[in-house]
Write an enzyme that holds these catalytic residues in place. Sequence first.
Site, mmCIF file in Angstrom:
data_model
loop_
_atom_site.group_PDB
_atom_site.id
_atom_site.type_symbol
_atom_site.label_atom_id
_atom_site.label_comp_id
_atom_site.label_asym_id
_atom_site.label_seq_id
_atom_site.Cartn_x
_atom_site.Cartn_y
_atom_site.Cartn_z
ATOM 1 N N GLU A 1 0.816 -1.229 0.000
ATOM 2 C CA GLU A 1 0.000 0.000 0.000
ATOM 3 C C GLU A 1 0.844 1.272 0.000
ATOM 4 O O GLU A 1 0.616 2.171 0.812
ATOM 5 C CB GLU A 1 -0.992 -0.033 1.183
ATOM 6 N N ASN B 1 2.233 -4.859 -3.264
ATOM 7 C CA ASN B 1 0.834 -5.248 -3.063
ATOM 8 C C ASN B 1 0.000 -3.998 -2.774
ATOM 9 O O ASN B 1 0.453 -3.098 -2.068
ATOM 10 C CB ASN B 1 0.801 -6.191 -1.841
ATOM 11 N N HIS C 1 -10.256 -6.392 -2.474
ATOM 12 C CA HIS C 1 -11.320 -6.201 -1.476
ATOM 13 C C HIS C 1 -12.502 -5.552 -2.191
ATOM 14 O O HIS C 1 -12.553 -4.329 -2.345
ATOM 15 C CB HIS C 1 -10.822 -5.336 -0.315
ATOM 16 N N GLU D 1 -5.822 -10.802 -1.688
ATOM 17 C CA GLU D 1 -6.666 -10.634 -0.483
ATOM 18 C C GLU D 1 -8.140 -10.580 -0.855
ATOM 19 O O GLU D 1 -8.893 -9.735 -0.366
ATOM 20 C CB GLU D 1 -6.274 -9.332 0.254
ATOM 21 N N ASP E 1 -11.925 -10.617 -1.100
ATOM 22 C CA ASP E 1 -13.199 -10.817 -0.408
ATOM 23 C C ASP E 1 -14.229 -9.908 -1.066
ATOM 24 O O ASP E 1 -13.875 -8.940 -1.728
ATOM 25 C CB ASP E 1 -13.132 -10.633 1.115
HETATM 26 O O1 G2I Z 1 -7.545 -4.212 6.069
HETATM 27 C C1 G2I Z 1 -7.640 -5.367 5.303
HETATM 28 C C2 G2I Z 1 -6.307 -5.750 4.716
HETATM 29 C C3 G2I Z 1 -5.851 -4.691 3.707
HETATM 30 N N1 G2I Z 1 -4.583 -5.075 3.101
HETATM 31 C C4 G2I Z 1 -3.522 -5.404 4.009
HETATM 32 C C5 G2I Z 1 -3.968 -6.419 5.038
HETATM 33 O O2 G2I Z 1 -2.931 -6.668 5.953
HETATM 34 C C6 G2I Z 1 -5.208 -5.954 5.763
HETATM 35 O O3 G2I Z 1 -5.549 -6.971 6.713
HETATM 36 C C7 G2I Z 1 -6.156 -6.552 7.911
HETATM 37 C C8 G2I Z 1 -6.451 -7.776 8.764
HETATM 38 O O4 G2I Z 1 -7.378 -8.576 8.072
HETATM 39 C C9 G2I Z 1 -7.060 -7.337 10.101
HETATM 40 O O5 G2I Z 1 -7.183 -8.468 10.962
HETATM 41 O O6 G2I Z 1 -5.304 -5.683 8.596
HETATM 42 C C10 G2I Z 1 -5.927 -5.165 9.771
HETATM 43 C C11 G2I Z 1 -5.048 -4.101 10.397
HETATM 44 O O7 G2I Z 1 -4.703 -3.086 9.526
HETATM 45 C C12 G2I Z 1 -6.181 -6.300 10.759
HETATM 46 O O8 G2I Z 1 -6.881 -5.797 11.860
HETATM 47 C C13 G2I Z 1 -6.235 -5.891 13.082
HETATM 48 C C14 G2I Z 1 -6.994 -5.043 14.083
HETATM 49 O O9 G2I Z 1 -7.000 -3.684 13.613
HETATM 50 C C15 G2I Z 1 -6.335 -5.099 15.410
HETATM 51 O O10 G2I Z 1 -7.101 -4.383 16.343
HETATM 52 C C16 G2I Z 1 -6.175 -6.555 15.842
HETATM 53 O O11 G2I Z 1 -5.430 -6.638 17.033
HETATM 54 O O12 G2I Z 1 -6.191 -7.208 13.532
HETATM 55 C C17 G2I Z 1 -5.466 -7.347 14.736
HETATM 56 C C18 G2I Z 1 -5.310 -8.818 15.071
HETATM 57 O O13 G2I Z 1 -6.560 -9.439 15.170
#
Ligand code: G2I
Length: 550
Positions: free
Chosen positions: A158, A199, A235, A264, A266
């Site tokens: 990003e 990415n 996404h 990624e 969805d």
């Molecule tokens: O935002 C969706 C994705 C966009 N591209 C990059 C990916 O790395 C990103 O993934 C998401 C995860 O799916 C989430 O699970 O990235 C988020 C953070 O930017 C992740 O969220 C985080 C929560 O914000 C935290 O509060 C939590 O502790 O997940 C953490 C672990 O569960």
Amino acid sequence: MLSSSLVRVLTLVGTLLAFLLPATSADASSPLRTHASARGKFIGAALATSPLSNETSYRNIAATEFSQVTAENAMKWDATEPSQGQFNFSGADAIVNFATQNNQQVHGHTLVWHNQTPGWVQGLSATAMRSAMQNHISQVVGRYASNATVVSWDVVNEVFDDNGNLRTSFWYNTLGQSYIADAFRAARAADSNARLCINDYNVEGINAKSTAMYNLVSSLRQQGVPVDCVGFQGHLAIQYGFPNDLQQNLQRFADLGVQVRITELDVRMQMPRDASKDATQATYYRNVVNACLNVTACAGVTIWGFTDKYSWVPDTFQGQGAALIYDENYQPKSSYNAVHDALAGGTTTDTTPPTTPGTPVAGNVTSNSAGLTWTASTDSGGSGLAGYNVYREQGATDPLGQSTTNSITLTGLSPETQYQVYVRARDGAGNLSANSPLVTFTTTAGQGGGGCTAAGTVQTQWNNGYVVQPVTVTNTGTSSMSGWTVTFTLPAGHTLTGSWNASVSVSGQTVTARNAGHNGTLAPNTGTTFGFQASRPNGNTQTPSGYTCA
Ligand code: G2I
């Protein structure tokens, strides 16, 4: 030689079997990965460490259906190097070990990102930040360099903002653009074989951001920087439409000589789920898989999770969800079948349009808007009813408006004008029904003079920030405007970090956005857009509200 009676019996058995078993039955029991391998692609899922260690259903599906996995969070900087030089690979190793046991490949996500990177990194001086980045890459990539399971990395993630400019993250602000090339070189130094990817999101279609990505990849490669793969996150949301030029876009990157992949995927929807939304979602999944199948350099498709029980979507987009291919009880959805059938070479295409909508009835007609309602259509072609387009002229290609239900409020109409409009239903595969009968109505006289509206859409958000793009500004009056002023409210604790196409000032939590030099003049019923980015406290999910225009 078979006796002729035996041949007759065998033929009969064959006929009976062909009759009893549905056409897809030969594949019904084969998991996604079997079909994907047969097509030379991977099919993957992002995995979360906690259900992976606690839930049998989660583990079983993850192991049997997918040939590739990505750690949803476990390989990010905050997980692997929470304090400087203190590495923790427990979550990352759990995923790599699981993948090794199940003969899956791992894509490492992600080395250099502006999110989920600890504060200690963000505060470093340029020299210290560059060496912290190089050390992090060298330690994390180096740990798995001789592990055959880990085959690729998202080296940077990003790096663009939503306009296709390099994102003014702490990386960029401290190190300038060179951090990108340096990150790739460090990753290559740590593993001479891994496939090294860049990415991003909102780059699926051909647009300003994907073109900026294309130009960056092309120029990095010309300089000998080892970028050998481009990840398109994917996404998607059914309410925003499918990027129909996805395949063409993947192909133009492939023509640069890089591998491409969907990293990624969805497809979210406004909740609650229903059969028609599920059908549209299934079409999106099928289209993405087909686009990858049709591009030789596309390595495969990774879904961002697999069960609706664990997805980032509901936490990020209020009221949206159900974005994955299994429901929260681990039951496969239509979208699973779509991925399965596409990988299995299914060519069933829906070419049956929905039935014709009923005659629209007009109500609440004002000087610039009108309500319409009509009898709903049905769709039997398999892809499901997706919504309706409302047109003004016979043969028009641009709808006056679109709706997912059998009613709409048309806006932006001209005063004292006769409108003859009709409705066409559309299904998930894009087939349009015949035209409904026409309805005629005439808008009332306008008050003359001004009037404008403003509305903001959250384009993307993350744990501690978001981008609102576009804020649409519409001249709803009957005379031209030579400038506009939009105000809105930032929730407590939120801070504006950037804006574009408007001149913005902040007082307390009230933001005032005035037109930029180039977008102040608005003829009646025309509009323009601007955008902004803000940060918010960790864990806060609020977004701005109260957009007004004057
Ligand atoms: O935002 C969706 C994705 C966009 N591209 C990059 C990916 O790395 C990103 O993934 C998401 C995860 O799916 C989430 O699970 O990235 C988020 C953070 O930017 C992740 O969220 C985080 C929560 O914000 C935290 O509060 C939590 O502790 O997940 C953490 C672990 O569960």
